[in-house]
Design a protein around this motif. Structure first.
Motif, mmCIF file in Angstrom:
data_model
loop_
_atom_site.group_PDB
_atom_site.id
_atom_site.type_symbol
_atom_site.label_atom_id
_atom_site.label_comp_id
_atom_site.label_asym_id
_atom_site.label_seq_id
_atom_site.Cartn_x
_atom_site.Cartn_y
_atom_site.Cartn_z
ATOM 1 N N ASP A 143 -21.722 -0.502 -9.885
ATOM 2 C CA ASP A 143 -22.993 -0.912 -9.301
ATOM 3 C C ASP A 143 -22.845 -1.811 -8.083
ATOM 4 O O ASP A 143 -23.828 -2.051 -7.375
ATOM 5 N N ALA A 144 -21.662 -2.333 -7.850
ATOM 6 C CA ALA A 144 -21.452 -3.282 -6.760
ATOM 7 C C ALA A 144 -20.031 -3.166 -6.235
ATOM 8 O O ALA A 144 -19.123 -2.758 -6.961
ATOM 9 N N GLY A 145 -19.857 -3.546 -4.971
ATOM 10 C CA GLY A 145 -18.519 -3.675 -4.419
ATOM 11 C C GLY A 145 -17.908 -4.955 -4.952
ATOM 12 O O GLY A 145 -18.615 -5.954 -5.140
ATOM 13 N N VAL A 146 -16.612 -4.943 -5.200
ATOM 14 C CA VAL A 146 -15.921 -6.087 -5.788
ATOM 15 C C VAL A 146 -14.865 -6.590 -4.803
ATOM 16 O O VAL A 146 -14.049 -5.809 -4.325
ATOM 17 N N SER A 147 -14.900 -7.876 -4.526
ATOM 18 C CA SER A 147 -13.906 -8.448 -3.618
ATOM 19 C C SER A 147 -12.530 -8.490 -4.286
ATOM 20 O O SER A 147 -12.412 -8.373 -5.506
ATOM 21 N N ARG A 148 -11.524 -8.687 -3.458
ATOM 22 C CA ARG A 148 -10.202 -8.980 -4.004
ATOM 23 C C ARG A 148 -10.288 -10.338 -4.687
ATOM 24 O O ARG A 148 -11.099 -11.183 -4.309
ATOM 25 N N PRO A 149 -9.449 -10.573 -5.689
ATOM 26 C CA PRO A 149 -9.446 -11.886 -6.344
ATOM 27 C C PRO A 149 -9.125 -12.997 -5.339
ATOM 28 O O PRO A 149 -8.300 -12.833 -4.453
ATOM 29 N N TYR A 150 -9.809 -14.122 -5.489
ATOM 30 C CA TYR A 150 -9.578 -15.257 -4.606
ATOM 31 C C TYR A 150 -9.254 -16.538 -5.368
ATOM 32 O O TYR A 150 -8.932 -17.560 -4.755
ATOM 33 N N ALA A 151 -9.336 -16.504 -6.697
ATOM 34 C CA ALA A 151 -9.030 -17.682 -7.515
ATOM 35 C C ALA A 151 -8.672 -17.209 -8.916
ATOM 36 O O ALA A 151 -8.862 -16.036 -9.254
ATOM 37 N N GLU A 152 -8.149 -18.123 -9.708
ATOM 38 C CA GLU A 152 -7.845 -17.821 -11.107
ATOM 39 C C GLU A 152 -8.561 -18.824 -11.997
ATOM 40 O O GLU A 152 -8.788 -19.966 -11.608
ATOM 41 N N ALA A 153 -8.896 -18.342 -13.187
ATOM 42 C CA ALA A 153 -9.545 -19.207 -14.177
ATOM 43 C C ALA A 153 -8.809 -19.082 -15.490
ATOM 44 O O ALA A 153 -8.270 -18.023 -15.818
ATOM 45 N N THR A 154 -8.793 -20.163 -16.245
ATOM 46 C CA THR A 154 -8.238 -20.135 -17.592
ATOM 47 C C THR A 154 -9.383 -19.877 -18.555
ATOM 48 O O THR A 154 -10.380 -20.604 -18.563
ATOM 49 N N LEU A 155 -9.264 -18.828 -19.342
ATOM 50 C CA LEU A 155 -10.302 -18.453 -20.289
ATOM 51 C C LEU A 155 -10.174 -19.259 -21.582
ATOM 52 O O LEU A 155 -9.168 -19.939 -21.806
ATOM 53 N N ALA A 156 -11.179 -19.172 -22.437
ATOM 54 C CA ALA A 156 -11.219 -19.938 -23.688
ATOM 55 C C ALA A 156 -10.009 -19.661 -24.573
ATOM 56 O O ALA A 156 -9.536 -20.546 -25.282
ATOM 57 N N ASP A 157 -9.476 -18.437 -24.507
ATOM 58 C CA ASP A 157 -8.320 -18.092 -25.343
ATOM 59 C C ASP A 157 -6.991 -18.508 -24.718
ATOM 60 O O ASP A 157 -5.931 -18.213 -25.245
ATOM 61 N N GLY A 158 -7.047 -19.169 -23.564
ATOM 62 C CA GLY A 158 -5.823 -19.626 -22.901
ATOM 63 C C GLY A 158 -5.260 -18.642 -21.889
ATOM 64 O O GLY A 158 -4.361 -18.987 -21.124
ATOM 65 N N SER A 159 -5.764 -17.423 -21.851
ATOM 66 C CA SER A 159 -5.294 -16.450 -20.870
ATOM 67 C C SER A 159 -5.924 -16.759 -19.506
ATOM 68 O O SER A 159 -6.851 -17.565 -19.400
ATOM 69 N N THR A 160 -5.402 -16.131 -18.472
ATOM 70 C CA THR A 160 -5.959 -16.334 -17.139
ATOM 71 C C THR A 160 -6.651 -15.060 -16.669
ATOM 72 O O THR A 160 -6.303 -13.956 -17.112
ATOM 73 N N ALA A 161 -7.617 -15.235 -15.786
ATOM 74 C CA ALA A 161 -8.343 -14.115 -15.205
ATOM 75 C C ALA A 161 -8.526 -14.374 -13.720
ATOM 76 O O ALA A 161 -8.636 -15.521 -13.287
ATOM 77 N N SER A 162 -8.559 -13.312 -12.949
ATOM 78 C CA SER A 162 -8.798 -13.413 -11.512
ATOM 79 C C SER A 162 -10.299 -13.416 -11.248
ATOM 80 O O SER A 162 -11.047 -12.672 -11.876
ATOM 81 N N ILE A 163 -10.724 -14.228 -10.297
ATOM 82 C CA ILE A 163 -12.144 -14.393 -9.965
ATOM 83 C C ILE A 163 -12.472 -13.606 -8.694
ATOM 84 O O ILE A 163 -11.715 -13.630 -7.722
#
Length: 158
Positions: A113-133
């Motif tokens: 439904d939308a264009g998605v940018s390349r990741p520009y930051a990382e976040a730590t999720l509740a389970d301790g894993s990381t995700a790209s923003i």
């Protein structure tokens, strides 16, 4: 050798014709970048931790500051719309919004439904894993997406 030379001539002619027609790649079929430059960046945000905070009648957070800086780089004002991701993606599809930010991960379900940018930051999720923003833009608005990604990359290098 003659065929190779002929193929090069044809390729050169095509490049000249395309560039002579004023075609720009990447392009924005709906003219998002052109409309935003020197105008208004319509930004959708959804509350999500330090990425986007809604306080009273104002918004703040790291994504909000990025959007303000991006608008300034385009000599544009920024107008924020607060809503759910679903409502904001609908705003992108309807042409009411130019960009959506909310600490959205690259595992977003909105890729059709939308264009998605390349990741520009990382976040730590509740389970301790990381995700790209990432941020979301209207589908097909590739010049706008390219300018946003360039800005986010350059800002990340500072």
């Amino acid at each position: 050798m003659g065929r190779r030379f002929a193929a090069l001539l044809v390729a050169a002619a095509i490049v000249l014709c395309v560039s002579g027609c004023g075609i720009r790649i990447p392009s924005d079929p709906e003219g998002t970048l052109e409309a935003v430059e020197g105008g208004v960046l319509h930004a959708g945000v959804s509350p999500n931790g330090d990425w986007v905070r809604v306080e009273g009648d104002g918004v703040s957070g790291t994504d909000v500051e990025r959007l303000r800086a991006f608008a300034a780089a385009l000599d544009a004002e920024v107008e924020f719309t607060v809503g759910s991701e679903e409502a904001l993606v609908r705003g992108l599809k309807d042409g009411d919004l130019d960009v959506v930010a909310a600490g959205i991960t690259d595992a977003t379900p909105w890729t059709t439904d939308a264009g998605v940018s390349r990741p520009y930051a990382e976040a730590t999720l509740a389970d301790g894993s990381t995700a790209s923003i990432v941020m979301l833009v209207p589908l097909g608005e590739n010049a706008f997406l390219s300018r946003l990604e360039t800005f986010l990359t350059e800002e990340g290098e500072r």
